[in-house]
Design an enzyme around this catalytic site. Sequence first.
Site, short mmCIF file in Angstrom:
data_model
loop_
_atom_site.label_atom_id
_atom_site.label_comp_id
_atom_site.label_asym_id
_atom_site.label_seq_id
_atom_site.Cartn_x
_atom_site.Cartn_y
_atom_site.Cartn_z
N GLU A 48 7.20 32.77 27.43
CA GLU A 48 8.41 33.19 27.48
C GLU A 48 9.24 32.32 26.44
O GLU A 48 8.92 31.28 26.18
CB GLU A 48 9.03 32.79 28.85
CG GLU A 48 8.55 33.60 30.11
CD GLU A 48 7.05 33.43 30.27
OE1 GLU A 48 6.75 32.03 30.33
OE2 GLU A 48 6.41 34.14 30.53
N ARG A 54 -10.09 38.93 34.73
CA ARG A 54 -9.36 40.35 35.06
C ARG A 54 -8.84 40.77 33.90
O ARG A 54 -8.85 40.48 32.70
CB ARG A 54 -8.26 39.83 35.99
CG ARG A 54 -7.23 38.60 35.15
CD ARG A 54 -5.80 38.65 35.98
NE ARG A 54 -5.70 38.76 37.17
CZ ARG A 54 -5.39 37.53 37.81
NH1 ARG A 54 -5.61 36.36 37.14
NH2 ARG A 54 -5.30 37.50 39.04
N THR A 55 -8.73 41.93 33.95
CA THR A 55 -8.07 42.87 32.90
C THR A 55 -6.45 42.57 33.00
O THR A 55 -5.94 43.01 33.88
CB THR A 55 -8.16 44.50 32.97
OG1 THR A 55 -9.71 44.41 33.03
CG2 THR A 55 -7.61 45.09 31.80
N HIS A 56 -5.67 42.02 32.03
CA HIS A 56 -4.46 41.83 31.92
C HIS A 56 -3.56 43.15 31.49
O HIS A 56 -3.94 44.08 30.69
CB HIS A 56 -4.01 40.78 31.02
CG HIS A 56 -4.59 39.51 31.51
ND1 HIS A 56 -5.72 38.96 31.39
CD2 HIS A 56 -3.90 38.45 32.38
CE1 HIS A 56 -6.07 37.90 31.96
NE2 HIS A 56 -4.60 37.46 32.63
N SER A 90 0.12 38.01 35.19
CA SER A 90 -0.83 38.92 35.96
C SER A 90 -0.36 38.81 37.45
O SER A 90 0.78 38.60 37.71
CB SER A 90 -2.32 38.10 35.96
OG SER A 90 -2.21 36.82 36.83
N SER A 120 -7.12 31.95 34.90
CA SER A 120 -7.15 30.92 33.78
C SER A 120 -7.20 29.72 34.51
O SER A 120 -6.52 29.26 35.45
CB SER A 120 -5.91 31.00 32.94
OG SER A 120 -5.86 32.12 32.20
N ASN A 130 0.66 24.50 33.01
CA ASN A 130 1.55 23.91 31.86
C ASN A 130 3.31 24.04 32.49
O ASN A 130 3.27 24.71 33.27
CB ASN A 130 1.69 24.74 30.48
CG ASN A 130 1.87 26.21 30.65
OD1 ASN A 130 1.03 27.02 31.18
ND2 ASN A 130 3.13 26.67 30.57
N HIS A 172 -12.37 33.03 29.76
CA HIS A 172 -12.55 33.99 31.05
C HIS A 172 -13.92 34.26 30.63
O HIS A 172 -14.58 34.41 29.76
CB HIS A 172 -11.74 35.14 30.88
CG HIS A 172 -10.31 34.98 30.84
ND1 HIS A 172 -9.37 35.39 32.22
CD2 HIS A 172 -9.54 34.07 30.40
CE1 HIS A 172 -8.29 35.02 31.98
NE2 HIS A 172 -8.23 34.14 30.98
I1 8IG Z 1 -1.92 29.61 31.82
O1 8IG Z 1 3.96 29.38 30.66
C1 8IG Z 1 -0.02 30.33 31.55
N1 8IG Z 1 0.02 31.53 31.59
N2 8IG Z 1 4.34 33.86 31.20
N3 8IG Z 1 3.98 31.75 31.08
C2 8IG Z 1 3.57 32.79 30.96
N4 8IG Z 1 2.07 32.81 31.54
C3 8IG Z 1 1.40 31.67 31.44
C4 8IG Z 1 2.07 30.56 31.15
C5 8IG Z 1 3.44 30.46 30.86
N5 8IG Z 1 0.90 29.83 31.48
#
Ligand code: 8IG
Length: 277
Positions: A194, A93-95, A213, A39, A236, A71
Site C-alpha cells: 500500500e 496458497r494461490t494469491h 490474502s 508468509s 512488517n 512458499h
Molecule cells: I508479509 O504491508 C506482508 N504482506 N498488503 N501489506 C500488504 N500485504 C503484506 C504486507 C503489507 N506485508
Amino acid sequence: MLDLADPATDPFEVAQHAADVIAERTAVPRHDVALVLGSGWGRTGDLIGQTLATVDNADVPGFRRAAVEGHSGSLRSVAIGSTGRHALVYGTRTHFYEGHGVRAVVHAVRTARAAGCSTIVLTNGCGGLHPEWGPGTPVLIKDHLNLTAASPVEGANFVDLTDLYSPRLRALAHRIDPGLDEGVYVQFRGPHYETPAEVAMAKVLGGDLVGMSTTLEAIAARQAGLEVLGISLVTNLAAGISDTPLSHQEVIRAGQAAAGRCGALLAAVVTKIAQDA
Ligand code: 8IG
C-alpha cells in the site's frame, strides 16, 4: 481435463477430484483440520505431528505451483499428535494477484471440505497498523474488509458472513495464548504494498492488519460450511506506520524469527481443535 478457468467447469467437482487424489496419494481417506501456511509460517506445520505423506501441488487437479519465494509448492498429511486425527497442511496458497481468478484462489479451501475437513486455519504474513505489534507478532483475525472487489461465491447465492472468524475458535486460541491480540484484516489486491495514504484509509475504515490474502478464502470456507480460524503474523509495519521501506526480505526474516512462538501456537491450536472435534 477439468479446467477451473472454464466457466462451464463446476469448481466443486474439481475440488472433489483433488480430494480423491489427496486421499489416494496420502493413503489418508479423510482429513479433519486444514491449514494454510502463509508468509512466515512455512515451517510451523512441523510441530503439529508426524508428516505421513507429501504431495506435489502439480499432481493435484486444480492446484498451481508456488509463485513466491518463501512458499513451498506442496501439501502434506500430518498426524495431529496422538489424537488419531489428520491435518491437511497446504505449504502455499494461490494469491488473487497472480491473476488466475478467484476459483484458483479458493480451490484449496473447497478441496479441504471435499477431503472431509470441518475446520480450516488460515494463516498469513501481513503488515500491521499498530506500532506496538512489532515484526513477529501473531494476531487473531476477528473480522475482515475485502477490498479486492471480488467474491468466490458465484450466482445469486447470498452467503451470510456474521461471525465468519469463529468466536469459538478464537476463544480456544486465547486459552492457549492469553496474550494474543485480535484485529480486522484488510485484503488489498496487491502485489504492490500500500501507499501510506492507503494504509491511513484502512485505519479509518477500522482495519488493523493489511495483506493480500485470506478474505476470499474465508468467504469460500463459510460457503462450504467450514469453521474458520484466521491468524496473521505481523511481519512488517504497514507503509507510513514506520519510515523504513518495506522489503520481502524483511518479511522472510520476521517469519524465521517468529517460527518458535507461531509454531507452538499453531500446534497447540490444531491439537485442541482435533481433541474437541
Ligand atoms: I508479509 O504491508 C506482508 N504482506 N498488503 N501489506 C500488504 N500485504 C503484506 C504486507 C503489507 N506485508
